[in-house]
Design a protein around this motif. Structure first.
Motif, short mmCIF file in Angstrom:
data_model
loop_
_atom_site.label_atom_id
_atom_site.label_comp_id
_atom_site.label_asym_id
_atom_site.label_seq_id
_atom_site.Cartn_x
_atom_site.Cartn_y
_atom_site.Cartn_z
N HIS A 345 0.83 -1.20 0.00
CA HIS A 345 0.00 0.00 0.00
C HIS A 345 0.86 1.25 0.00
O HIS A 345 0.67 2.13 -0.82
N MET A 436 -5.55 10.22 3.30
CA MET A 436 -6.92 9.96 2.82
C MET A 436 -7.68 11.26 2.64
O MET A 436 -8.32 11.50 1.59
N VAL A 440 -9.10 12.77 -0.88
CA VAL A 440 -10.55 12.87 -1.06
C VAL A 440 -10.96 14.28 -1.49
O VAL A 440 -11.87 14.45 -2.31
N PHE A 467 -4.91 8.60 -9.72
CA PHE A 467 -6.00 8.17 -8.85
C PHE A 467 -5.96 6.67 -8.55
O PHE A 467 -6.18 6.28 -7.39
N PRO A 468 -5.67 5.80 -9.52
CA PRO A 468 -5.55 4.38 -9.15
C PRO A 468 -4.45 4.13 -8.13
O PRO A 468 -4.58 3.24 -7.27
N PHE A 470 -3.68 6.16 -5.74
CA PHE A 470 -4.28 6.56 -4.47
C PHE A 470 -5.16 5.45 -3.92
O PHE A 470 -5.10 5.12 -2.73
N LEU A 471 -5.98 4.84 -4.77
CA LEU A 471 -6.85 3.76 -4.32
C LEU A 471 -6.04 2.57 -3.83
O LEU A 471 -6.37 1.96 -2.80
N LEU A 472 -4.97 2.22 -4.54
CA LEU A 472 -4.13 1.10 -4.11
C LEU A 472 -3.43 1.40 -2.78
O LEU A 472 -3.24 0.51 -1.95
N MET A 474 -4.63 3.22 -0.39
CA MET A 474 -5.60 3.27 0.70
C MET A 474 -6.25 1.92 0.97
O MET A 474 -7.22 1.84 1.73
N ARG A 475 -5.69 0.86 0.40
CA ARG A 475 -6.21 -0.47 0.70
C ARG A 475 -6.04 -0.80 2.18
O ARG A 475 -5.35 -0.12 2.90
#
Length: 643
Positions: A345, A436, A440, A467-468, A470-472, A474-475
């Protein structure tokens, strides 16, 4: 009222007031805040003081979230219990409670230089009827332990009768247990022993009616140890679930609550721990003014500590600091958890930060040279040379917006990288929350400009790539306790750091407000009066020259405002929650993270000669807060803890 505002602003003012007035003002202010919509959330947000699950325990079978309690002497009327319960306490002491009110017209002495408070009467309270209402209608969820006492000067028969009446009246579901405070140094030892046996006999008779409430014997701090040894040896003490060592020393003007009784309480803790069963609870209620004091008492054999005068002199963040010290003491010898892999992460957030830094550098180079990109010219259906002919300062003005945005992007990237490598990687809750929150609010701000009908393919492509990541990042990433040494002393470095923290909290709030204002202006009026004065043109003239020109400028303004807000909220959370003594990386992060944005913002204004004082005044104030904060935090962050 966290420590960074209490130590710097409020404490110096409050300590100039009469002590009763200062206490009333403080407690009523906290009470009002906690009753506002979102008030308790505000208190939690400012202090981030909620104790972690690692501290959960039991007192005589009663679950408590932390072994740190609030002494009844701090808020005797329960005025601000709802607010104070958010400070990181595990339980609250109520009392002393007597059958009838006890009041004193004498002032409370606050000797802040010696960190001592002298109360004219130890048993001052509002009496059973009013205290009963407060106890039965608590404004907080924490366990309540009620300290009951006979009226001063009562005979042995009256003591037993009054304690019996108090137990009968106060036993309810909202009471976790009772402290029985009746031992007195003014009686001789034989009289105390006889009274103790009478009270034990009375409590045995009452015990079936107490619904299993644990009873604790309250031992005055200055109670002779030879008497205490005899009391334990010569009486059947199985009725007691534990002992509470009092907080006050008797003196000519009343009773003193201070750090002066530390040696006395440590000696009593060791005596009790050697004489009673390991299942019996020992609560220490004196001389805890620094986290190290609490550790000393727990290491001596105490199970719990209660805060009183230390809370007044150290500030509302003191329970959190004690909790952090206890956690570190618990886990310091445990093996380190396995480090997560780069791709788990945190590595993705590092890459995201690097991407922001590289993107900001490219944007800076473009803004400092050609200013506009080919797709900007296509949108305007004008070349760079034609834009220069509209107004000689137009490109300078556009460059100033784009360079400030570029500097802010670099700052965001540095913070992302550092918080990922040094915080997210180790499961620090505050770092994950900061990242986070920033993401956001930051990613949606990329598209604030769409309302003007301009689509920026470069921003869209950057968002699609980042953005991907960021999502990875925040897992799922379980929180881990902070495993490095924490601050244990109210040292000069710590007090200076409170001023430094205040500077960065103020900076974070100011930049957050500034980001919202700039973004709002960008999607509405676009210009402030100083902008048009600098260019020497009106909004109508620009619209007449090219109706698509203002949407393009609005895109720059809104994008900068959104980026600034994203940067600011991350800085604010870092300043509120993340500062720990000896964390050198935090100081370098604040230095490196702020420098690009300030250098970009100020240098471009001076380069294009846009130096209107009112326009730059917020930037000057921000730089002053930034530099002052770095100077004041340097000794605290750059030196190891526990010195």
């Amino acid at each position: 009222m966290p420590d960074w505002s209490y130590q710097t602003l409020f404490r110096p003012l409050l300590f100039r007031l009469p002590s009763r007035a200062a206490r009333g003002l403080t407690l009523n202010a906290m009470r009002r805040i906690s009753r506002l919509p979102g008030g308790t959330l505000l208190i939690k947000t400012l202090g981030h003081m909620e104790p972690p699950p690692l501290l959960q325990g039991r007192i005589a079978g009663i679950p408590v979230p932390t072994p740190v309690g609030l002494s009844g002497i701090v808020d005797p009327q329960g005025t601000a219990h709802r607010a104070i319960s958010q400070f990181g306490f595990g339980f609250i002491e109520i009392g002393p409670v007597t059958l009838h009110p006890i009041a004193s017209p004498e002032p409370i002495l606050n000797d802040w230089r010696q960190e001592r408070i002298v109360y004219p009467c130890e048993y001052e309270n509002e009496g059973l009827p009013r205290m009963k209402r407060m106890i039965k209608n608590p404004s907080h969820p924490l366990p309540q332990f009620v300290r009951i006492a006979p009226m001063p000067g009562s005979s042995s028969e009256q003591v037993t009768a009054e304690l019996k009446s108090l137990l009968h009246s106060l036993t309810s579901e909202t009471v976790a247990g009772f402290y029985l405070d009746f031992l007195s140094c003014e009686r001789d030892q034989e009289a105390n022993l006889n009274l103790l046996e009478q009270v034990i006999a009375m409590t045995r008779q009452r015990h079936p009616y107490l619904n299993g409430k644990p009873l604790f014997l309250h031992v005055p701090l200055d109670y002779p140890e030879s008497w205490l040894e005899q009391a334990i040896a010569r009486t059947d003490s199985t009725i007691w679930s534990g002992y509470v060592i009092g907080n006050s020393l008797r003196e000519s003007r009343g009773v003193e609550v201070s750090r002066r009784g530390k040696e006395l309480i440590l000696s009593k803790i060791k005596l009790l721990r050697a004489a009673i069963s390991k299942d019996s609870v020992i609560k220490a209620s004196a001389a805890v003014h620094e986290p190290q004091d609490a550790l000393d008492m727990l290491q001596a054999g105490a199970d719990n500590v209660l805060l009183n005068s230390g809370l007044v002199f150290s500030g509302p963040g003191f329970p959190k600091r004690v909790n952090e010290a206890i956690i570190y003491d618990k886990i310091r010898s445990s093996p380190l958890p396995e480090q997560p892999s780069f791709w788990k992460h945190w590595g993705w957030m590092c890459l995201l930060g690097i991407g922001m830094i590289v993107g900001g550098m490219i944007a800076w180079l473009i803004a400092a040279s050609s200013v506009v990109l080919p797709y900007d010219e296509d949108f305007l259906e004008m070349t760079r040379e034609e834009l220069q002919q509209i107004n000689q300062h137009l490109l300078h003005f556009m460059s100033h917006d784009r360079i400030t945005l570029a500097g802010t992007m670099i700052s965001i990237g540095i913070l992302y990288y550092q918080l990922a490598k040094n915080g997210l990687r180790f499961g620090l809750h505050w770092a994950r929350t900061a990242l986070m929150t920033s993401g956001v609010v930051g990613f949606p701000s990329f598209f604030l400009y769409l309302g003007y009908g301009f689509f920026d393919p470069f921003h869209a492509a950057a968002a699609a790539v980042l953005f991907p990541m960021f999502l990875l990042a925040m897992r799922r990433n379980p929180d881990q306790p902070f495993r490095k040494p924490v601050n244990l002393r109210n040292s000069r470095q710590w007090r200076l750091a409170m001023w430094g923290q205040l500077c960065f909290v103020a900076l974070g709030i100011a930049l957050s407000v500034g980001g919202v204002v700039i973004a709002s202006v960008g999607v509405t009026h676009v210009f402030v009066p100083q902008d048009l004065a600098f260019m020497g043109v009106s909004r109508e003239q620009l619209e007449l020259a090219n109706p698509r020109l203002i949407p393009l400028i609005a895109h720059d303004r809104a994008g900068f405002g959104g980026a600034l807000f994203s940067d600011a909220v991350m800085l604010l959370i870092l300043a509120l929650w993340g500062l720990q003594q000896g964390e050198r990386w935090l100081w370098w992060t604040l230095l490196a993270g702020g420098a690009p944005a300030f250098i970009a913002g100020l240098s471009v204004h001076y380069h294009i000669d846009y130096t209107d004082f009112l326009h730059l005044l917020p930037a000057y104030v921000a730089v002053a807060l930034y530099v002052a904060g770095l100077i004041l935090l340097y000794p605290y962050l750059m030196r190891k803890a526990n010195i």
